[in-house]
Design a protein around this motif. Structure first.
Motif, PDB file in Angstrom:
ATOM      1  N   PHE A 165       0.852  -1.182   0.000  1.00  9.91           N
ATOM      2  CA  PHE A 165       0.000   0.000   0.000  1.00  9.91           C
ATOM      3  C   PHE A 165       0.892   1.237   0.000  1.00  9.91           C
ATOM      4  O   PHE A 165       1.913   1.253  -0.709  1.00  9.91           O
ATOM      5  CB  PHE A 165      -0.973  -0.046   1.184  1.00  9.91           C
ATOM      6  CG  PHE A 165      -2.139   0.897   1.057  1.00  9.91           C
ATOM      7  CD1 PHE A 165      -2.912   0.910  -0.091  1.00  9.91           C
ATOM      8  CD2 PHE A 165      -2.496   1.765   2.074  1.00  9.91           C
ATOM      9  CE1 PHE A 165      -3.991   1.775  -0.219  1.00  9.91           C
ATOM     10  CE2 PHE A 165      -3.569   2.630   1.963  1.00  9.91           C
ATOM     11  CZ  PHE A 165      -4.314   2.623   0.815  1.00  9.91           C
ATOM     12  N   LEU A 166       0.582   2.268   0.754  1.00 10.84           N
ATOM     13  CA  LEU A 166       1.310   3.540   0.689  1.00 10.84           C
ATOM     14  C   LEU A 166       2.516   3.610   1.622  1.00 10.84           C
ATOM     15  O   LEU A 166       3.205   4.626   1.665  1.00 10.84           O
ATOM     16  CB  LEU A 166       0.359   4.690   1.040  1.00 10.84           C
ATOM     17  CG  LEU A 166      -0.665   5.077  -0.025  1.00 10.84           C
ATOM     18  CD1 LEU A 166      -1.806   5.861   0.607  1.00 10.84           C
ATOM     19  CD2 LEU A 166      -0.023   5.895  -1.135  1.00 10.84           C
ATOM     20  N   PHE A 167       2.795   2.545   2.323  1.00  3.53           N
ATOM     21  CA  PHE A 167       3.707   2.643   3.454  1.00  3.53           C
ATOM     22  C   PHE A 167       5.165   2.854   3.055  1.00  3.53           C
ATOM     23  O   PHE A 167       5.974   3.265   3.899  1.00  3.53           O
ATOM     24  CB  PHE A 167       3.553   1.410   4.337  1.00  3.53           C
ATOM     25  CG  PHE A 167       2.140   1.230   4.833  1.00  3.53           C
ATOM     26  CD1 PHE A 167       1.518   2.231   5.560  1.00  3.53           C
ATOM     27  CD2 PHE A 167       1.420   0.083   4.541  1.00  3.53           C
ATOM     28  CE1 PHE A 167       0.218   2.095   6.004  1.00  3.53           C
ATOM     29  CE2 PHE A 167       0.119  -0.066   4.981  1.00  3.53           C
ATOM     30  CZ  PHE A 167      -0.488   0.937   5.717  1.00  3.53           C
ATOM     31  N   HIS A 168       5.534   2.614   1.802  1.00  2.00           N
ATOM     32  CA  HIS A 168       6.909   2.864   1.345  1.00  2.00           C
ATOM     33  C   HIS A 168       7.042   4.183   0.573  1.00  2.00           C
ATOM     34  O   HIS A 168       8.166   4.566   0.219  1.00  2.00           O
ATOM     35  CB  HIS A 168       7.383   1.727   0.434  1.00  2.00           C
ATOM     36  CG  HIS A 168       7.730   0.463   1.158  1.00  2.00           C
ATOM     37  ND1 HIS A 168       8.851   0.332   1.946  1.00  2.00           N
ATOM     38  CD2 HIS A 168       7.088  -0.725   1.210  1.00  2.00           C
ATOM     39  CE1 HIS A 168       8.895  -0.888   2.453  1.00  2.00           C
ATOM     40  NE2 HIS A 168       7.827  -1.555   2.027  1.00  2.00           N
ATOM     41  N   GLU A 169       5.920   4.848   0.289  1.00  2.19           N
ATOM     42  CA  GLU A 169       5.969   5.927  -0.703  1.00  2.19           C
ATOM     43  C   GLU A 169       6.691   7.177  -0.213  1.00  2.19           C
ATOM     44  O   GLU A 169       7.177   7.962  -1.034  1.00  2.19           O
ATOM     45  CB  GLU A 169       4.558   6.268  -1.186  1.00  2.19           C
ATOM     46  CG  GLU A 169       3.755   5.090  -1.724  1.00  2.19           C
ATOM     47  CD  GLU A 169       4.490   4.247  -2.749  1.00  2.19           C
ATOM     48  OE1 GLU A 169       5.573   4.628  -3.234  1.00  2.19           O
ATOM     49  OE2 GLU A 169       3.975   3.159  -3.081  1.00  2.19           O
ATOM     50  N   GLY A 170       6.775   7.396   1.077  1.00  6.78           N
ATOM     51  CA  GLY A 170       7.522   8.552   1.566  1.00  6.78           C
ATOM     52  C   GLY A 170       9.003   8.443   1.256  1.00  6.78           C
ATOM     53  O   GLY A 170       9.584   9.306   0.582  1.00  6.78           O
TER      54      GLY A 170
END
Length: 666
Positions: A165-170
């Motif tokens: 999901f979004l957890f690596h996008e930073g």
């Protein structure tokens, strides 16, 4: 030294003549290509004059910010081709992340060698998805003096790693931005764009403060977890969660789900293994259900005040009044407005669009559902170009000449069918005004006696009745909610005539008298509902509608079902607190933002119910854990509306004595 044979000399001479001839043809083709019809002609928006105003000036970009010591050798699995005579592409370029995982991108560049600002899209949907047409985007922005880069996020497409999901996008966004800034074709100025997931990825990257990220342009960025996805007001967003996670379960997006019997899937209990009926296990879907509260799982990506304080770069937000990701988009907008010291560098555009229309001009129409929205079409390429020209071109001249082309706030007012420009959103002169619920004790169905009034109810406690036993001014209404027979609302039914769905006894209807003057609302809408239930847990769902003189009732807002609250989350999303049966509780239900005019001769209506199937998971009313519950019981609901329990819908009204009102209505 051996002499060169005559044959070799002759062949070389002929080859030289051929090259000269080819260069002449290329020059002719370059000239003719500039006279081709613009890509904008496929969209319903501004004409050539606007397009000319947005043409970038000669390249005056500052190249000193750019460190060229860390160059990439484009040799491994790279294909370079010329798509036309003004743009060239690099396919399959690999970017290493800090943990060694390599992410894969395609890049479009201006044909002329040099250094240019970079625009990045990071997507989980695939670099070659037909719906988004990255080739057209790349050609457009590269032909206007930008490097355009589309990257498969971790675990998607050709990129390595696992999708989570979004957890690596930073961090991945940070590494990608800094890598791009240090390439031979970059001048060090990097911007980002993209919608929904790709919009949220921009905010997460910006919060990491990559040094070369100059600006972002997030469209429909979701970001209010538990209130937007995977739940709305704590009600599990069943109609989104399983289809989306299923489509994105593999390395490539699979939208071929038409053979799935979704009714059987949505009716399966327990919810936690409903994915088995689709033929595959979907880990992210199960993770969503295993984390129903705002715990550490979600807090990794839920923005806080500190995150907003970390973001000091310009932004351009795009959303729609019927955009299901509008709650998140405006959460970021409001957060950045409260914390930014340079709010004049933040822009917002809200159109009469659903989620697809916010980024795809071709998907914008002259109507949304049954609501006409003439003139609501905008060329999204042009708006992005104006924003990027101002902040990525690093030109004072460009900044000054484009200022009138990019108002800080641009919104379309439905009902009125006009675009207006503002300096703030919501407007400062908005007056949050309650419309109170009242009835004669039987507000059930479209033919009931519920009504909305601008005045606080005069009744105080028990129902009053006349000699016939009929309530004249009741203090409450009752209905029965059966989770095995939920109200059905069709997916995608934005701004549709809902009158034929209002004849159920488990729907309460409250309507104003005919309006004598227009009522304009612009901003967040919410309901304060006083209610009790004989169940340990239940749901309340509300919708706001514009009722036309002929009886047509158009539902408003970015969710087809309006707004909802799961009772166990009435005190917040950090913990679950079950109900004490029969106890009156106060519920705040958000209907999110609207920009609409209820015209003279129309009426304003509020619906109150407890279900919206299959969009929302029907609450089984048991109080058991939602993911594993297999039981269902009927709930008896009571809605109160007296002086002590003034249930009301709160509207962000533009007062009739305000400057904005007079500018619009004269």
């Amino acid at each position: 030294m051996k002499e060169t044979p005559f044959a070799v000399v002759l062949i070389s001479f002929v080859a030289f003549i051929g090259i000269l001839y080819g260069l002449v043809l290329i020059e002719e083709n370059q000239t003719s290509s500039t006279n081709d019809e613009s890509i904008f002609n496929q969209f319903k928006s501004g004409g050539d004059q606007t397009r000319d105003n947005l043409t970038p000036e000669n390249n005056t970009m500052n190249q000193s910010k750019h460190n060229q010591t860390n160059q990439t050798n484009f040799t491994e699995n790279i294909t370079i081709q010329t798509t036309n005579f003004t743009v060239k592409t690099i396919s399959g370029i690999k970017t290493p992340m800090r943990d060694g995982v390599k992410l894969v991108s395609d890049v479009w560049l201006p044909q002329q060698n040099g250094t240019y600002p970079v625009i990045i899209i990071r997507t989980p949907y695939g670099r070659n998805t037909a719906e988004l047409n990255y080739t057209a985007m790349g050609d457009y922005f590269a032909s206007h003096g930008y490097v355009f880069m589309v990257q498969d996020v971790r675990g998607k497409g050709d990129s390595e790693g696992d999708f989570e999901f979004l957890f690596h996008e930073g961090q991945d966004g940070y590494d990608t931005i800094e890598w791009a800034a240090n390439q031979s074709w970059s001048n060090g100025n990097v911007g980002m764009m993209g919608s929904d997931y790709m919009g949220a990825a921009q905010w997460l990257a910006a919060a990491q403060k990559p040094p070369h990220l100059v600006c972002i342009a997030p469209t429909s960025a979701y970001g209010r977890y538990m209130e937007e996805i995977p739940s709305v007001g704590g009600v599990f967003y069943m109609g989104w969660a399983l289809p989306w996670t299923l489509e994105n379960n593999g390395r490539t997006q699979d939208i071929n789900t038409q053979n799935i019997n979704w009714t059987v899937v949505f009716d399966h209990r327990p919810l936690i293994n409903a994915d088995n009926l689709t033929g595959t296990k979907v880990p992210i879907y199960r993770q969503f259900l295993e984390h129903p509260t705002m715990d550490s799982y979600w807090k990794r990506i839920q923005f806080t005040e500190q995150d907003f304080n970390n973001i000091t770069i310009p932004s351009m937000t795009t959303s729609g009044w019927f955009d299901t990701d509008q709650p998140g988009a405006l959460y970021y907008w409001n957060g950045i407005g409260k914390n930014s010291s340079k709010f004049e560098d933040h822009y917002i555009i809200i159109g009469p669009w659903n989620q697809t229309g916010t980024f795809d001009s071709a998907a914008q129409s002259s109507e949304i559902g049954d609501l006409p929205v003439p003139g609501g079409q905008v060329n999204t390429y042009e708006t992005h170009l104006a924003f990027f020209n101002r902040y990525l071109k690093n030109s004072t001249q460009t900044n000054s000449t484009n200022k009138s082309d990019l108002p800080q706030v641009t919104v379309y007012i439905t009902g009125l069918s006009e675009w207006i420009n503002l300096t703030t959103y919501p407007p400062q002169d908005t007056n949050t005004t309650p419309l109170y619920l009242e009835s004669g004790g039987q507000a059930n169905t479209l033919n009931g006696n519920g009504f909305l009034t601008w005045n606080l109810p005069k009744n105080s406690s028990s129902n009053s009745s006349n000699n016939s036993g009929t309530d004249l001014n009741a203090t409450y209404d009752n209905y029965t909610y059966d989770p095995t027979n939920p109200r059905v609302l069709e997916m995608g039914s934005f701004a549709t005539d809902s009158a034929n769905t209002e004849n159920r006894s488990d729907i309460l209807i409250y309507t104003t008298s005919t309006l004598e003057e227009p009522v304009m609302i612009l901003g967040p809408v919410f309901v304060e509902l006083y209610a009790s239930s004989d169940a340990k847990d239940t749901d309340f769902v509300v919708r706001l509608l514009d009722v036309y003189p002929n009886g047509t009732a158009i539902n408003l807002g970015p969710e087809e079902f309006g707004g909802a609250i799961r009772a166990r989350f009435r005190q917040g999303f950090d913990e679950e607190v079950l109900l004490k049966p029969g106890k009156i509780e106060k519920y705040r239900i958000e209907l999110f933002d609207m920009g609409h005019v209820f015209l003279r001769g129309h009426k304003i209506r509020l619906e109150v119910s407890s279900s919206a199937y299959p969009l929302l998971h029907p609450n089984p009313n048991t109080g058991n854990p939602i993911a594993t519950d297999t039981k269902q019981v009927t709930a008896h609901q009571t809605i109160y509306h007296d002086q002590k329990h003034p249930s009301a819908v709160y509207l962000p009204i533009i007062p009739s004595n305000s400057t904005l009102y007079h500018e619009i209505f004269g």
